[in-house]
Enzyme design. Structure first.
Site, PDB file in Angstrom:
ATOM      1  N   GLU A 508       3.639  -1.291  -8.169  1.00  0.00           N
ATOM      2  CA  GLU A 508       3.093   0.042  -7.920  1.00  0.00           C
ATOM      3  C   GLU A 508       1.966   0.368  -8.880  1.00  0.00           C
ATOM      4  O   GLU A 508       1.011   1.041  -8.509  1.00  0.00           O
ATOM      5  CB  GLU A 508       4.208   1.087  -8.016  1.00  0.00           C
ATOM      6  CG  GLU A 508       3.785   2.505  -7.711  1.00  0.00           C
ATOM      7  CD  GLU A 508       3.400   2.741  -6.252  1.00  0.00           C
ATOM      8  OE1 GLU A 508       2.948   3.862  -5.934  1.00  0.00           O
ATOM      9  OE2 GLU A 508       3.553   1.817  -5.427  1.00  0.00           O
ATOM     10  N   THR A 619      -7.908   7.841   6.036  1.00  0.00           N
ATOM     11  CA  THR A 619      -7.182   7.224   4.926  1.00  0.00           C
ATOM     12  C   THR A 619      -5.848   6.637   5.351  1.00  0.00           C
ATOM     13  O   THR A 619      -5.208   5.935   4.571  1.00  0.00           O
ATOM     14  CB  THR A 619      -6.976   8.245   3.779  1.00  0.00           C
ATOM     15  OG1 THR A 619      -6.646   7.556   2.583  1.00  0.00           O
ATOM     16  CG2 THR A 619      -5.891   9.250   4.127  1.00  0.00           C
TER      17      THR A 619
END
Length: 641
Positions: A508, A619
């Protein structure tokens, strides 16, 4: 009043009271001391009450002319002798005295009549039974519901639809590349079929538990997020039966009149973006209609003192709020700054400039604000219009704001020069303050926090490699080559973050401290949840350079996902990419079908599938067409090439 003065003091004698002859002959002729005291106490209290009442009575002179207050209020009182020629003569209005008194009387009568009418109506309401009151309330509800239904089913004005260029095809000539593309299509089929079997109608899927899943960004309702998010991917892959299943569910079940609190940002990019893309690809009107219905439900979120929308809104009540953790109730840059593409298309399709005006107001407000070091902080208070804490990121909380500045320019056929100028200014500040090179030669994008740089890059920030490549053409000072190279450097860094793990999947976020480079340090940052940003950057760089390394890196990622994330019930994220044996989180994210698999499929397709001079991806990877307007009005006639 104080009580000590009434109480008997030590040594004080109370003289006997002469109370006259006893009322009853058989009573004693004299009273005990305690009985005398009680009588004296009662008498004192009575006298005090009388005197107190006298002093606290209102001045009666204030009420000499009461009579509903009308005479002194409506017709000024004139004292005798003031302004009179003859003493003892009272003049109120001179020669018009009778006319004014008649007007006064009429007005008084009207007020009394209205008052009596209101009383009668109130009495009538009180006489009604509960059943009658409930029936009236239900009637009003039905009227409101019918008005809403009429609004939802209204026919939208016809507008010229941009040409559907490159919505299918893209077959590669190289058979090895075609096999890889077919494998990605099979992965999509596996993800969709299991969602269809175990999570249909739910927002997402738990592939190991084999049941539906949802998070708070979608509220408490089953809105079929995976269906809406995956539609355009199904379409461009040629999975038309699956596409029709999704379309039927949307026609029959997708309802936005639910008491559910949702994320404005997530619903916009996934639902409105997904529905608009499905409409532009297929031409089916139901998708446009549903997109507009949902957009109307989001508009109350903009009812703030500044016009900066709340992060969350209840689809039924329209009540909005912000995330509790977001810097003293602030709105988030990446959320309110990622509405422009979808809202411009909504205004174009409906002829209603409300949507366009909302996002342009946000832009104008941001332009006026002071930006520390030229950077946009991630938090803005919608009540005060002031920045929250000074935290700037091109990753989470900030990322897609910069992306949408560039894409607003591209979507306008490169005519929105204001958006391009804002993008260029922002990129220059990012280069100056956030982009650094590690000791090992890896270029990364850090985060600015309270005056210093944190040398950490998030997986979400890996999209920026593709953004820099996409914005290279048209950059200032003829720096196209520079930004294309910068995008390539970001792609290399993010590839390293994948390659340095046991599962060959990226964490992450990852650090660049001392000897630690492109590696996650904290356990809470070692997970991979099927994110698309690295593959997105590979695809953009492939389109602009055709460098085979990007297809190779993309295929490595696809194989890693297949090996570590695929389970019998779909695909799952993993909790630790550094552990050789994957531990699954049991969530198949909707964006895995919308973005990750779509970008992989496009990476192994020809450039004629969704060409970038005709389509701009939001997006969430939903393709929206370039609007080539012949005039300055959004609802005008587009000059479509």
């Amino acid at each position: 009043m104080t009580t000590p003065a009434l109480l008997p003091l030590s040594g004080r004698r109370i003289p006997p009271l002469n109370l006259g002859p006893p009322s009853f002959p058989h009573h004693r002729a004299t009273l005990r001391l305690s009985e005398k005291f009680i009588l004296l106490l009662i008498l004192s209290a009575f006298i005090t009450l009388c005197f107190g009442a006298f002093f606290f009575l209102p001045d009666s002179s204030k009420h000499k002319r009461f009579d509903l207050g009308l005479e002194d209020v409506l017709i000024p009182h004139v004292d005798a002798g003031k302004g009179a020629k003859n003493p003892g003569v009272f003049l109120i209005h001179g020669p018009d005295e009778h006319r004014h008194r008649e007007e006064e009387e009429r007005l008084r009568n009207k007020i009394r009549a209205d008052h009596e009418k209101a009383l009668e109506e109130a009495k009538e309401k009180l006489r009604k039974s509960r059943e009658e009151i409930r029936a009236e309330i239900q009637t009003e509800k039905n009227k409101v519901a019918q008005a809403m239904k009429t609004k939802e089913t209204r026919v939208l004005p016809p507008v010229p639809v941009p040409q559907r260029v490159g919505v299918s095809g893209g077959d590669p000539e190289d058979m090895e590349i075609k096999k890889k593309r077919d494998k990605i299509k099979e992965m999509m089929k596996h993800a969709w079929d299991n969602y269809r079997t175990y999570g249909w109608g739910h927002n997402e899927l738990r592939p190991i538990a084999r049941k539906g899943h949802s998070t708070n960004i979608f509220g408490s309702s089953q809105m079929g997020a995976t269906i809406v998010d995956a539609l355009d991917t199904l379409y461009i892959m040629g999975l038309h039966d699956e596409f029709m299943d999704g379309q039927r569910w949307i026609e029959e079940n997708l309802d936005f009149s639910v008491n559910s609190e949702v994320s404005v940002f997530e619903v916009n990019i996934r639902f409105i973006g997904g529905l608009l893309a499905a409409y532009y690809l297929s031409g089916e009107e139901i998708f446009k209609t549903k997109a507009v219905q949902l957009a109307e439900k989001l508009l109350p979120a903009f009812n703030t003192p500044t016009g900066i929308p709340w992060a969350m809104v209840n689809l039924k009540s329209g009540v909005g709020r912000n995330w509790g953790w977001a810097s003293a109730g602030s709105s988030i840059l990446a959320e309110f700054g990622t509405l422009h593409m979808e809202f411009v298309h909504l205004s174009y399709l409906t002829g209603d400039l409300t949507y366009y005006n909302k996002v342009m107001h946000i832009r104008k407000l941001l332009q006026k604000m002071e930006r520390p070091n030229g950077l946009y902080p991630n938090y803005l208070n919608p009540r005060t219009g002031r920045w929250g804490q000074y935290h700037t990121s091109v990753g989470g909380l900030g990322d897609s704001f910069y992306e949408y500045l560039l894409k607003a320019w591209l979507m306008s056929d490169k005519t929105d020069h204001e958006a391009r100028r804002m993008y260029d200014d922002a990129v220059e500040a990012i280069e100056k303050h956030l982009i650094k090179k590690s000791r090992g030669g890896l270029v990364f994008i850090g985060e600015w926090k309270n005056g210093h740089l944190e040398r950490k890059m998030g997986h979400l920030a890996c999209f920026a490699g593709g953004m820099f490549a996409l914005g290279a053409d048209g950059s200032r000072k003829d720096k196209a080559g520079h930004y294309l190279e910068l995008g390539a450097e970001i792609a290399r860094t993010c590839h390293e973050s994948y390659d340095r793990t046991a599962l060959k999947l990226g964490p992450e976020s990852f650090k660049f401290d001392g000897a630690v480079e492109a590696v996650a340090v904290r356990q809470a940052e070692k997970y991979y949840i099927l994110r698309p940003e690295v593959i997105e950057t590979y695809w953009y760089l492939w389109r602009f350079t055709h460098d085979p390394r990007y297809r190779q890196w993309g295929w490595e990622a696809a194989l890693a996902i297949e090996k570590s994330c695929r389970v019998s019930g779909g695909f799952s994220g993993v909790k630790d990419v550094y552990a050789p044996t994957p531990v699954h989180d049991d969530v198949q994210q909707s964006f895995f079908l919308a973005e990750t698999l779509k970008y992989l499929y496009l990476l192994f397709s020809g450039d004629d599938l969704l060409p970038l001079d005709h389509w701009v991806f939001n997006t969430e990877a939903h393709p929206l067409p370039v609007l080539r307007l012949a005039n300055s009005t959004l609802s005008g006639n587009p000059a479509v090439r």
